[in-house]
Motif scaffolding. Structure first.
Motif, PDB file in Angstrom:
ATOM      1  N   TYR A 284       2.162   9.839  -5.909  1.00  0.00           N
ATOM      2  CA  TYR A 284       2.640  10.685  -5.395  1.00  0.00           C
ATOM      3  C   TYR A 284       3.515  11.459  -5.104  1.00  0.00           C
ATOM      4  O   TYR A 284       3.365  12.504  -5.470  1.00  0.00           O
ATOM      5  N   LEU A 285       4.535  11.135  -4.990  1.00  0.00           N
ATOM      6  CA  LEU A 285       5.971  11.200  -4.873  1.00  0.00           C
ATOM      7  C   LEU A 285       6.541  11.708  -6.176  1.00  0.00           C
ATOM      8  O   LEU A 285       6.674  11.121  -6.579  1.00  0.00           O
ATOM      9  N   ARG A 286       6.987  12.701  -5.643  1.00  0.00           N
ATOM     10  CA  ARG A 286       7.783  13.279  -7.422  1.00  0.00           C
ATOM     11  C   ARG A 286       8.602  14.302  -6.448  1.00  0.00           C
ATOM     12  O   ARG A 286       8.720  14.993  -5.308  1.00  0.00           O
ATOM     13  N   GLY A 287      10.094  14.293  -7.385  1.00  0.00           N
ATOM     14  CA  GLY A 287      10.645  15.745  -7.105  1.00  0.00           C
ATOM     15  C   GLY A 287      11.302  15.312  -6.046  1.00  0.00           C
ATOM     16  O   GLY A 287      12.684  14.079  -6.135  1.00  0.00           O
ATOM     17  N   ALA A 288      12.489  15.972  -5.024  1.00  0.00           N
ATOM     18  CA  ALA A 288      12.929  15.352  -4.208  1.00  0.00           C
ATOM     19  C   ALA A 288      12.189  15.874  -2.856  1.00  0.00           C
ATOM     20  O   ALA A 288      11.722  16.730  -2.078  1.00  0.00           O
ATOM     21  N   GLY A 289      12.684  14.803  -2.050  1.00  0.00           N
ATOM     22  CA  GLY A 289      12.318  14.939  -0.279  1.00  0.00           C
ATOM     23  C   GLY A 289      13.004  14.053   0.647  1.00  0.00           C
ATOM     24  O   GLY A 289      14.420  13.817   0.289  1.00  0.00           O
ATOM     25  N   ILE A 290      12.460  13.737   1.553  1.00  0.00           N
ATOM     26  CA  ILE A 290      13.565  13.606   2.914  1.00  0.00           C
ATOM     27  C   ILE A 290      12.664  12.458   3.648  1.00  0.00           C
ATOM     28  O   ILE A 290      10.986  12.000   3.721  1.00  0.00           O
ATOM     29  N   GLU A 291      13.208  11.200   4.045  1.00  0.00           N
ATOM     30  CA  GLU A 291      12.376  10.064   4.744  1.00  0.00           C
ATOM     31  C   GLU A 291      12.809  10.719   6.228  1.00  0.00           C
ATOM     32  O   GLU A 291      14.581  10.458   5.904  1.00  0.00           O
TER      33      GLU A 291
ATOM     34  N   GLY B  95       0.748  -1.407  -0.180  1.00  0.00           N
ATOM     35  CA  GLY B  95       0.295   0.054  -0.344  1.00  0.00           C
ATOM     36  C   GLY B  95       0.758   1.207   0.260  1.00  0.00           C
ATOM     37  O   GLY B  95       0.830   2.083   0.026  1.00  0.00           O
ATOM     38  N   ARG B  96       1.978   1.353   0.702  1.00  0.00           N
ATOM     39  CA  ARG B  96       2.802   2.529   0.360  1.00  0.00           C
ATOM     40  C   ARG B  96       3.966   2.783  -0.568  1.00  0.00           C
ATOM     41  O   ARG B  96       3.683   3.390  -0.973  1.00  0.00           O
ATOM     42  N   ARG B  97       4.193   1.536  -1.261  1.00  0.00           N
ATOM     43  CA  ARG B  97       4.551   1.549  -2.078  1.00  0.00           C
ATOM     44  C   ARG B  97       3.845   2.229  -3.635  1.00  0.00           C
ATOM     45  O   ARG B  97       4.053   2.817  -4.763  1.00  0.00           O
ATOM     46  N   ALA B  98       2.514   1.801  -3.250  1.00  0.00           N
ATOM     47  CA  ALA B  98       1.578   2.345  -3.923  1.00  0.00           C
ATOM     48  C   ALA B  98       0.889   3.790  -4.246  1.00  0.00           C
ATOM     49  O   ALA B  98       1.112   4.786  -5.371  1.00  0.00           O
ATOM     50  N   VAL B  99       1.044   4.391  -2.972  1.00  0.00           N
ATOM     51  CA  VAL B  99       0.776   5.528  -3.018  1.00  0.00           C
ATOM     52  C   VAL B  99       2.105   6.497  -3.056  1.00  0.00           C
ATOM     53  O   VAL B  99       2.399   7.855  -3.835  1.00  0.00           O
ATOM     54  N   ALA B 100       3.252   5.833  -2.334  1.00  0.00           N
ATOM     55  CA  ALA B 100       4.424   6.666  -3.101  1.00  0.00           C
ATOM     56  C   ALA B 100       4.612   6.924  -5.030  1.00  0.00           C
ATOM     57  O   ALA B 100       4.949   7.806  -4.908  1.00  0.00           O
ATOM     58  N   LYS B 101       4.405   5.738  -5.529  1.00  0.00           N
ATOM     59  CA  LYS B 101       3.830   5.485  -6.962  1.00  0.00           C
ATOM     60  C   LYS B 101       3.449   6.538  -7.611  1.00  0.00           C
ATOM     61  O   LYS B 101       3.450   7.402  -8.682  1.00  0.00           O
TER      62      LYS B 101
ATOM     63  N   VAL C 224      10.489   2.617  -0.409  1.00  0.00           N
ATOM     64  CA  VAL C 224      10.497   2.364  -2.027  1.00  0.00           C
ATOM     65  C   VAL C 224      10.224   3.231  -2.497  1.00  0.00           C
ATOM     66  O   VAL C 224       8.379   3.746  -3.258  1.00  0.00           O
ATOM     67  N   VAL C 225      10.095   3.583  -3.888  1.00  0.00           N
ATOM     68  CA  VAL C 225      10.305   5.318  -4.233  1.00  0.00           C
ATOM     69  C   VAL C 225      10.323   4.857  -6.087  1.00  0.00           C
ATOM     70  O   VAL C 225      11.232   4.291  -6.052  1.00  0.00           O
ATOM     71  N   PRO C 226       9.452   5.794  -6.390  1.00  0.00           N
ATOM     72  CA  PRO C 226       9.204   5.095  -8.150  1.00  0.00           C
ATOM     73  C   PRO C 226      11.065   6.113  -8.517  1.00  0.00           C
ATOM     74  O   PRO C 226      11.588   6.584  -7.736  1.00  0.00           O
ATOM     75  N   ARG C 227      11.310   5.458  -9.633  1.00  0.00           N
ATOM     76  CA  ARG C 227      12.263   5.747 -10.834  1.00  0.00           C
ATOM     77  C   ARG C 227      12.255   7.156 -10.543  1.00  0.00           C
ATOM     78  O   ARG C 227      12.035   8.353 -10.822  1.00  0.00           O
ATOM     79  N   GLY C 228      13.433   8.343 -10.381  1.00  0.00           N
ATOM     80  CA  GLY C 228      13.291   9.197 -10.405  1.00  0.00           C
ATOM     81  C   GLY C 228      13.286  10.113  -9.353  1.00  0.00           C
ATOM     82  O   GLY C 228      13.439  12.082  -9.249  1.00  0.00           O
ATOM     83  N   VAL C 229      12.930   9.412  -8.372  1.00  0.00           N
ATOM     84  CA  VAL C 229      12.865  10.265  -6.914  1.00  0.00           C
ATOM     85  C   VAL C 229      14.007  10.441  -5.643  1.00  0.00           C
ATOM     86  O   VAL C 229      14.128   9.419  -5.757  1.00  0.00           O
ATOM     87  N   ARG C 230      13.732  11.985  -5.667  1.00  0.00           N
ATOM     88  CA  ARG C 230      15.327  11.483  -5.077  1.00  0.00           C
ATOM     89  C   ARG C 230      14.840  11.696  -3.633  1.00  0.00           C
ATOM     90  O   ARG C 230      14.264  12.909  -2.657  1.00  0.00           O
ATOM     91  N   VAL C 231      15.899  10.936  -2.677  1.00  0.00           N
ATOM     92  CA  VAL C 231      15.270  10.892  -0.701  1.00  0.00           C
ATOM     93  C   VAL C 231      16.890  11.058  -0.289  1.00  0.00           C
ATOM     94  O   VAL C 231      17.402  10.221  -0.394  1.00  0.00           O
ATOM     95  N   ALA C 232      16.473  12.322   0.769  1.00  0.00           N
ATOM     96  CA  ALA C 232      17.896  12.307   2.079  1.00  0.00           C
ATOM     97  C   ALA C 232      16.724  11.894   3.140  1.00  0.00           C
ATOM     98  O   ALA C 232      15.563  12.008   3.457  1.00  0.00           O
TER      99      ALA C 232
END
Length: 146
Positions: free
Chosen positions: A37-44, A29-35, A53-61
């Motif tokens: 909604y997550l774009r760009g660069a953010g933090i965890e 479920g989390r992967r589906a939400v990440a795929k 697990v985030v989609p390709r191209g998403v940058r995480v610090a």
């Protein structure tokens, strides 16, 4: 003490229009939400041994209160191969080292239950991650008072 309705209104006034909060035990479920909604660069915050697990191209610090070596000493069962090396070591509740609007997203799985002031943490996160692309992802729906 502030009434529940006033507290909800204060939070709604500070948080973005839509806030995606995902509760659940399943990574799928989390992967589906990440795929979706997550774009760009953010933090965890506090990924420790289970980063999202985030989609390709998403940058995480990664943000944690302990450097990797100290986390390994405190949690030896995690093992070095599975432990995230934090990009930022600091207070994940206040995130004072990040500027307002500097992140496209903030991931904070299993963080609020450790916070001494969960409402304050939500307010801090809303300041850090409000950016135009993510405004459309968030919802200010508050639980109705019982």
């Amino acid at each position: 003490m502030m009434s529940r309705d006033k507290l909800k209104q204060a939070i709604a006034n500070r948080l973005p229009r839509r806030l995606v909060l995902l509760a659940g035990r399943h990574n799928r479920g989390r992967r589906a939400v990440a795929k979706r909604y997550l774009r760009g660069a953010g933090i965890e915050i506090g990924a420790l041994g289970q980063p999202l697990v985030v989609p390709r191209g998403v940058r995480v610090a990664y943000v944690d209160r302990l450097p990797k070596a100290e986390a390994l000493r405190r949690f030896p069962s995690l093992g070095e191969a599975h432990l995230v090396d934090p990009t930022h070591v600091g207070d994940g509740f206040t995130l004072g080292f990040l500027g307002d609007g500097s992140q496209d997203f903030v991931v904070a799985n299993h963080v609020l239950e450790h916070a001494p002031d969960p409402i304050g943490v939500l307010l801090n996160l809303s300041l850090i991650h409000i950016s135009e692309p993510t405004r459309q992802l968030m919802s200010s729906r508050m639980p109705s008072s019982a």
